[in-house]
Write an enzyme that holds these catalytic residues in place. Structure first.
Site, PDB file in Angstrom:
ATOM      1  N   ARG A  87       2.862   2.097 -16.206  1.00  0.00           N
ATOM      2  CA  ARG A  87       2.821   1.105 -15.131  1.00  0.00           C
ATOM      3  C   ARG A  87       1.387   0.611 -14.977  1.00  0.00           C
ATOM      4  NH1 ARG A  87       2.219   1.976  -8.976  1.00  0.00           N
ATOM      5  NH2 ARG A  87       2.467  -0.176  -8.294  1.00  0.00           N
ATOM      6  N   HIS A 107      -1.539  -5.896  -7.276  1.00  0.00           N
ATOM      7  CA  HIS A 107      -2.081  -4.608  -6.826  1.00  0.00           C
ATOM      8  C   HIS A 107      -3.444  -4.888  -6.176  1.00  0.00           C
ATOM      9  CE1 HIS A 107      -1.637  -0.049  -7.591  1.00  0.00           C
ATOM     10  NE2 HIS A 107      -2.685  -0.175  -6.798  1.00  0.00           N
ATOM     11  N   GLU A 165       2.481  -1.621  -2.452  1.00  0.00           N
ATOM     12  CA  GLU A 165       2.090  -1.084  -1.153  1.00  0.00           C
ATOM     13  C   GLU A 165       1.713  -2.143  -0.122  1.00  0.00           C
ATOM     14  OE1 GLU A 165      -0.836   2.022  -1.611  1.00  0.00           O
ATOM     15  OE2 GLU A 165       0.547   3.284  -2.719  1.00  0.00           O
ATOM     16  N   ASN A 220       5.639   5.021  -3.695  1.00  0.00           N
ATOM     17  CA  ASN A 220       4.392   5.763  -3.920  1.00  0.00           C
ATOM     18  C   ASN A 220       4.285   6.797  -2.811  1.00  0.00           C
ATOM     19  OD1 ASN A 220       3.920   3.943  -5.944  1.00  0.00           O
ATOM     20  ND2 ASN A 220       2.190   2.915  -4.959  1.00  0.00           N
ATOM     21  N   TYR A 247       2.229  10.515  -1.529  1.00  0.00           N
ATOM     22  CA  TYR A 247       1.161  11.479  -1.759  1.00  0.00           C
ATOM     23  C   TYR A 247       1.161  12.663  -0.798  1.00  0.00           C
ATOM     24  CZ  TYR A 247      -0.974   8.163  -4.996  1.00  0.00           C
ATOM     25  OH  TYR A 247      -1.206   7.339  -6.066  1.00  0.00           O
ATOM     26  N   GLU A 286       4.088   6.200  -8.046  1.00  0.00           N
ATOM     27  CA  GLU A 286       2.784   6.873  -7.960  1.00  0.00           C
ATOM     28  C   GLU A 286       2.960   8.202  -7.241  1.00  0.00           C
ATOM     29  OE1 GLU A 286      -0.495   4.804  -6.105  1.00  0.00           O
ATOM     30  OE2 GLU A 286      -0.005   2.946  -7.155  1.00  0.00           O
TER      31      GLU A 286
HETATM   32  C1  GAL Z   1      -2.388   4.153  -3.794  1.00  0.00           C
HETATM   33  C2  GAL Z   1      -2.823   2.987  -4.630  1.00  0.00           C
HETATM   34  C3  GAL Z   1      -3.512   3.337  -5.889  1.00  0.00           C
HETATM   35  C4  GAL Z   1      -4.409   4.560  -5.793  1.00  0.00           C
HETATM   36  C5  GAL Z   1      -3.755   5.677  -4.992  1.00  0.00           C
HETATM   37  C6  GAL Z   1      -4.657   6.848  -4.679  1.00  0.00           C
HETATM   38  O1  GAL Z   1      -2.343   3.780  -2.461  1.00  0.00           O
HETATM   39  O2  GAL Z   1      -1.708   2.173  -4.947  1.00  0.00           O
HETATM   40  O3  GAL Z   1      -4.187   2.198  -6.341  1.00  0.00           O
HETATM   41  O4  GAL Z   1      -5.660   4.247  -5.412  1.00  0.00           O
HETATM   42  O5  GAL Z   1      -3.260   5.215  -3.788  1.00  0.00           O
HETATM   43  O6  GAL Z   1      -5.392   6.620  -3.525  1.00  0.00           O
END
Ligand code: GAL
Length: 463
Positions: free
Chosen positions: A75, A120, A166, A295, A297, A368
């Site tokens: 991607r 992006h 995002e 995405n 985290y 992501e």
């Molecule tokens: C996401 C973003 C990425 C990368 C990642 C880690 O929000 O799409 O570009 O930076 O976070 O912070």
């Protein structure tokens, strides 16, 4: 032993501004990130993406890294101003098109599926300066025109399109808190910007479906980001707060795609600050994503915090959290990454299940997931056990979600290599390949070696 379905899609992800460099090369126009980085103090150490990983000059080498790991998909994003230097189709930059065409060809030659993000965050600067960026509705037409050029030139080879990466970050960090380009601070603009992002996405999808999809046979969707929000206590008010926080985060952008309107709690709490879709717009947006791009985290706890909620009142920036009436905080027992993001694998499972239930089991791709850790290069190697642990436990949580009925179809680790981490600059390393920013050498970390083995074993591993 954990194993994934045979046809599960394994990939890794990057974005243009974070890796390409060549910021002024071969006819590329400036972007809002090129400009933002020029403002002293906006980015850690006043760093910028002028050279970044110099991926622009290293596509063969970088695709070889992916091939080495046996990745099935990659991607990446297209820099809008590399193709349209002033953002409009007045001038189409053939050299920019050639760069992406070569990259796509190289991926296909190595049997790696290109997944292309159209936006992006690197908006052509001219559109910001001359047309107020995402604040004007006409941006939707600009975006559709740009998208058409990409579908036309690359759609014969690209079968997976992501319109926007995002929307929440663009709206909140770019126009609410001002910590990302274009750096604006407001309590009202994020909701207008979010509205225009949804319309732009939907217009691009309309172009694809009407003019290209039947012939080219690809699919198109959007990628949104969301953390999990866990109620801080069993108190019903905290449960409601967590639900509200999820609706303000992900529901803001996903409800219109699946239901044609915003979550009711946003309508109730934001009053006039939340724009409305006309019946035609609602029709256009509803059903406009062929898959659910996510995405993800981290996780936070959510507590109810009634605060001062006055519909329509534009108070200061702190009001964005206040709008939700939620206080976000961490459980002190959680470990965190270098970004201070908590590592909570079960939050990933819960979020996948929440999405699956709310939106009636869409096909989901995690576009992501990953973490920044304090990597050390020792004797030419990076033994990033912390990242490895993160990936294994998050993937195990994904597997549990699949067992519980979630239609998770693929996973892209963020990121293929260390890169320009936006306002945090180069200090925060997310890559599974270490990049020496002096020599630009790429070195596979332990996590890359493990990920490659896991992909070669068709998604089987032990935690
Ligand atoms: C996401 C973003 C990425 C990368 C990642 C880690 O929000 O799409 O570009 O930076 O976070 O912070």
């Amino acid at each position: 032993m954990i194993s994934f379905p045979k046809d599960f899609l394994w990939g890794s992800a990057t974005s243009a501004y974070q890796i390409e460099g060549a910021w002024q090369k071969a006819g590329k126009g400036p972007s809002i990130w090129d400009a933002f980085c020029q403002v002293p103090g906006r980015v850690a150490n006043n760093e910028h993406g002028e050279r970044a990983c110099d991926h622009y000059h290293r596509i063969r080498e970088d695709v070889a890294l992916m091939k080495q790991m046996g990745l099935k998909a990659y991607r990446f994003s297209i820099a809008w101003p590399r193709i349209l230097p002033d953002g409009t189709t007045k001038k189409i930059n053939e050299a920019g098109l050639q760069f992406y065409s070569d990259l796509i060809d190289e991926l296909i030659a190595q049997d790696i599926e290109p997944w292309v993000t159209l936006y992006h965050w690197d908006l052509p600067l001219a559109l910001q300066v001359e047309e107020d960026g995402w604040l004007r509705k006409s941006i939707a037409d600009r975006f559709a025109d740009y998208a058409r050029v990409c579908f036309d030139r690359f759609g014969d080879r690209v079968k997976n399109w992501i319109t926007i990466n995002e929307a929440w970050v663009i709206a909140i960090l770019g126009y609410g808190q001002g910590v990302f380009a274009p750096g604006r601070v407001s309590n009202a603009e994020p909701y207008l910007v979010g509205h225009h992002l949804l319309l732009a996405h939907a217009r691009a999808v309309e172009v694809y479906r009407k003019e290209f999809q039947a012939e080219q046979g690809g699919r198109i969707g959007i990628t949104n980001n969301c953390d999990w929000r866990e109620p801080a206590t069993d108190n019903p008010a905290d449960h409601e707060a967590a639900q509200r926080a999820l609706e303000f985060f992900l529901g803001w952008f996903a409800d219109p795609l699946y239901f044609g309107h915003y979550p009711q709690c946003m309508v109730d709490r934001l009053g006039d600050r939340l724009p409305q879709f006309s019946p035609e717009e609602s029709e256009l947006v509803k059903g406009s994503s062929d898959f659910f791009g996510l995405n993800h985290y981290t996780t936070t706890l959510a507590s109810d915090e009634p605060g001062r909620v006055v519909p329509g009142e534009a108070h200061n920036n702190a009001g964005i959290a206040e709008d939700q009436g939620v206080r976000l905080h961490l459980d002190p027992s959680w470990t965190t990454t270098e970004m201070d993001w908590a590592i909570v694998p079960w939050g990933c499972r819960k979020l996948l299940e929440w999405i699956s239930e709310r939106y009636d089991q869409p096909d989901i791709y995690i576009t992501e997931n990953g973490g920044a850790f304090p990597d050390q290069l020792v004797d030419g190697r990076v033994d990033d056990q912390d990242r490895l642990g993160y990936l294994k436990t998050y993937l195990a949580a994904c597997r549990e979600a699949i067992d519980n009925g979630v239609k998770l179809r693929g996973y892209f680790v963020w990121s293929l290599m260390d890169n320009f981490e936006w306002a945090a600059g180069y200090d925060k390393r997310f890559g599974i390949h270490y990049v020496d920013f002096e020599t630009l050498e790429r070195i596979p970390k332990a996590s890359a070696l493990w990920y490659g083995e896991m992909v070669k074993n068709e998604g089987s591993f032990t935690v």
